[in-house]
Write an enzyme that holds these catalytic residues in place. Sequence first.
Site, PDB file in Angstrom:
ATOM      1  N   LEU A 154      90.647 106.108  -3.751  1.00  0.00           N
ATOM      2  CA  LEU A 154      89.524 107.035  -3.535  1.00  0.00           C
ATOM      3  C   LEU A 154      88.653 106.586  -2.369  1.00  0.00           C
ATOM      4  O   LEU A 154      87.588 107.156  -2.115  1.00  0.00           O
ATOM      5  CB  LEU A 154      88.680 107.162  -4.816  1.00  0.00           C
ATOM      6  CG  LEU A 154      89.456 107.602  -6.067  1.00  0.00           C
ATOM      7  CD1 LEU A 154      88.491 107.819  -7.238  1.00  0.00           C
ATOM      8  CD2 LEU A 154      90.297 108.849  -5.804  1.00  0.00           C
TER       9      LEU A 154
ATOM     10  N   TYR B 176      84.883  88.470   4.489  1.00  0.00           N
ATOM     11  CA  TYR B 176      85.925  89.498   4.616  1.00  0.00           C
ATOM     12  C   TYR B 176      87.067  88.978   5.480  1.00  0.00           C
ATOM     13  O   TYR B 176      88.236  89.061   5.108  1.00  0.00           O
ATOM     14  CB  TYR B 176      85.320  90.761   5.225  1.00  0.00           C
ATOM     15  CG  TYR B 176      86.270  91.877   5.513  1.00  0.00           C
ATOM     16  CD1 TYR B 176      86.522  92.280   6.820  1.00  0.00           C
ATOM     17  CD2 TYR B 176      86.896  92.563   4.484  1.00  0.00           C
ATOM     18  CE1 TYR B 176      87.376  93.344   7.095  1.00  0.00           C
ATOM     19  CE2 TYR B 176      87.758  93.628   4.746  1.00  0.00           C
ATOM     20  CZ  TYR B 176      87.983  94.005   6.061  1.00  0.00           C
ATOM     21  OH  TYR B 176      88.839  95.055   6.332  1.00  0.00           O
TER      22      TYR B 176
HETATM   23  C1  VAH Z   1      85.003  96.916   8.697  1.00  0.00           C
HETATM   24  N1  VAH Z   1      86.136  99.055   8.942  1.00  0.00           N
HETATM   25  O1  VAH Z   1      84.254  97.302   9.596  1.00  0.00           O
HETATM   26  C2  VAH Z   1      86.332  97.672   8.525  1.00  0.00           C
HETATM   27  C3  VAH Z   1      87.412  97.074   9.374  1.00  0.00           C
HETATM   28  C4  VAH Z   1      88.014  96.210  11.623  1.00  0.00           C
HETATM   29  C5  VAH Z   1      86.920  96.629  10.743  1.00  0.00           C
HETATM   30  O2  VAH Z   1      88.092  96.065   8.724  1.00  0.00           O
HETATM   31  O3  VAH Z   1      84.743  95.983   7.965  1.00  0.00           O
END
Ligand code: VAH
Length: 318
Positions: free
Chosen positions: A10, A143
Amino acid sequence: MRKILVTGALGQIGSELTLELRKIYGTDNVIASSRRKKEEQKEVIESGPFEIVEVTNAKQMAEVVQKHKVNTIIHLAALLSAVGEQKPQQAWDINMNGLYNVLEVAREENCSVFTPSSIAAFGPSTPKDKTPQDTIQRPGTMYGVTKVAGEVLCDYYFKKFGVDTRGVRFPGLISYATLPGGGTTDYAVHIYYDAIKQGKYTSFIDKGTYMDMMYMPDALNSIVTLMEANPDKLIHRNAFNISAMSFEPEDIAAEIKKHIPEFEMDYDVDPVRQSIAESWPNSLDDSAAREEWGWDPKYDLASMTTDMLEKLKVKLNK
Ligand code: VAH
């Protein structure tokens, strides 16, 4: 015949990918899953099989895979870069324990796995221009840490257990169907919405900040093309550099002004997301993807802008 489970179905990628996969593989062969239902995603939920899957719950995931006889898992559930800096422990839990559960279920149930990495897997010590496929990866965000660890873990499961794992390093993804959820590149989506709704946009990313970007149709195509690629031709697996364009806020504003001459943009830079953006590459070398599985994007900034504005005018009734 593929029987595909999509996690994070989603989200920005998942909501469009699920509908696209159902057209290609048949509705009943694509099981959408998410940790909860979303009212605004009724089309995905009601157009085919849907299951509640919390990716940190391995037992629940295994039960869904067994129930539907899944043989392919496309794992998209993750916290993105900006949200990941607000909640680093939760980002580790979802991004790493979620992926570990997917790989363990895939090992036990003999499934293939596609899961994306990101340009966030690179950091400030990575060569910034035409970033090589194989190069130093010392990201500065949680991340990014989970993306590098995820790439290495997926390669390990391929080498150690023969799990067919494949992935791409997505740049910023731009789409009109579902808003992105907490990324650094999100400015390149919001600018189109605000251009139509208000005729102006205040960018949280500074002038001159280049990042790789891609229009969603090319991203969806990359997933299916890599998933179906001849494994004998793959030298790399997790994960491939892919890109379609590289631009800075002034470039996208200039392109929008060709369609909306009165459009204006100013800046209110977010230091957190600006520092994340500055740690990422300016542009990627995606020759490995082109050579090993025929990666070939169709959209550039001009054609993406034309299509985005056209589709958003309909969506926003403007
Ligand atoms: C982010 N849209 O901005 C994601 C992506 C390359 C960026 O991984 O965290």
